[in-house]
Design an enzyme around this catalytic site. Structure first.
Site, PDB file in Angstrom:
ATOM      1  N   GLU A  45     -21.140  14.591   1.235  1.00  0.00           N
ATOM      2  CA  GLU A  45     -21.633  14.300   0.001  1.00  0.00           C
ATOM      3  C   GLU A  45     -21.623  15.765  -0.877  1.00  0.00           C
ATOM      4  OE1 GLU A  45     -24.935  11.014   1.092  1.00  0.00           O
ATOM      5  OE2 GLU A  45     -25.690  13.120   0.728  1.00  0.00           O
ATOM      6  N   ASP A  56     -34.641  15.898  -7.052  1.00  0.00           N
ATOM      7  CA  ASP A  56     -34.233  16.794  -5.760  1.00  0.00           C
ATOM      8  C   ASP A  56     -35.683  17.579  -5.821  1.00  0.00           C
ATOM      9  OD1 ASP A  56     -31.818  16.214  -5.701  1.00  0.00           O
ATOM     10  OD2 ASP A  56     -31.057  17.518  -7.356  1.00  0.00           O
ATOM     11  N   TYR A 170     -27.218   3.369   0.819  1.00  0.00           N
ATOM     12  CA  TYR A 170     -27.991   4.608   1.103  1.00  0.00           C
ATOM     13  C   TYR A 170     -29.427   4.139   1.017  1.00  0.00           C
ATOM     14  CZ  TYR A 170     -28.856   9.637   1.120  1.00  0.00           C
ATOM     15  OH  TYR A 170     -29.574  10.807   1.278  1.00  0.00           O
TER      16      TYR A 170
END
Length: 263
Positions: A45, A56, A170
């Protein structure tokens, strides 16, 4: 068949490795990817650095800051992909926020990403409820579209994720931002069952996975394991033996994955 589909068709567990593209520098990226692949990474990725990375944790935020200071843009990431693809057939997934994609242009990105050797795209903050135009643009150029399913996803959202995802789905192991954790959330088992009920696509779990023990726990339940913050932390340390460190870490995860698959 596309590279991502071929990978999962091999019926072996996939180790998916995340890097923030451009950290510590764009020029260093191909050698870091090569090290991870030598260690057993089956898919890479490539994270596009962004100035407002809401999903994040601190490790990847700092990596994004370093990458942006090094001059990394979406165009730079595509050039990195092109360099990787010149030497390797490892599947490449572009991991990005929506804003850089909109600035670049959906159709332009689809064509340029495919030409650079990218195999699919995952937009971390895209609304799957409004994904039809994006999905059409990517798939027109032969790119897989991977979407996130979280423990907080509604049934309707899971159904849409299943409809619009190609390659794999995912699964976010827990709510919150990316980052390393000592233990896995109990919610992931319920999420796996819920997504299995709406799709036959392979499932990969990420967010918070950083130890061989985590890999061993999840491997029997899913087709892929994604690891990001722990890899980015090793890169942040930037030791003189960085490539060897990454290869060794990937090998420890891959060994746990293979042992669990044969248990």
């Amino acid at each position: 068949m596309r590279r991502i589909g071929c990978l999962f068709q091999q019926k072996r567990k996939a180790l998916i490795a995340y890097l923030t593209a451009g950290d510590p520098s764009p020029a260093r990226m191909p050698s870091l990817v090569e090290a991870l692949v030598r260690g057993g990474a089956d898919m890479i990725e490539l994270g596009v650095p962004f100035s407002d990375p809401i999903a994040d944790g601190p490790v990847i935020q700092r990596a994004g800051e370093r990458a942006l200071k090094a001059g990394t843009s979406l165009e730079t990431v595509l050039d990195i992909a092109r360099q990787i693809r010149a030497k390797s057939e490892v599947p490449l997934l572009l991991f990005t926020y929506l804003n850089p994609v909109l600035r670049y242009g959906l159709d332009r990105l689809g064509g340029d990403a495919a030409a650079a050797g990218i195999d699919g795209c995952l937009l971390t903050d895209a609304s799957v409820e409004e994904a039809e135009t994006y999905v059409a643009a990517m798939q027109q150029h032969g790119l897989d579209t991977v979407f996130l399913a979280a423990p907080t996803s509604t049934q309707r959202r899971l159904e849409l994720v299943a409809r619009y995802s190609t390659g794999f789905v995912y699964l976010v192991s827990r709510t919150g931002v990316t980052g390393e954790r000592d233990s896995l959330s109990n919610a992931v088992a319920r999420l796996i069952d819920a997504v299995r009920a709406v799709t036959k696509l392979p499932l990969a779990v990420g967010f918070g996975i950083n130890k061989p023990e985590h890999v061993a726990e999840l491997a029997p339940k899913v087709e892929g394991i994604a690891v990001g913050s722990a890899i980015v932390r090793i890169i942040e340390q930037n030791s003189p033996t960085l490539e060897a460190d990454l290869e060794s870490y990937a090998r420890s995860l891959k060994s746990a994955l293979e042992r669990s698959a044969h248990a």
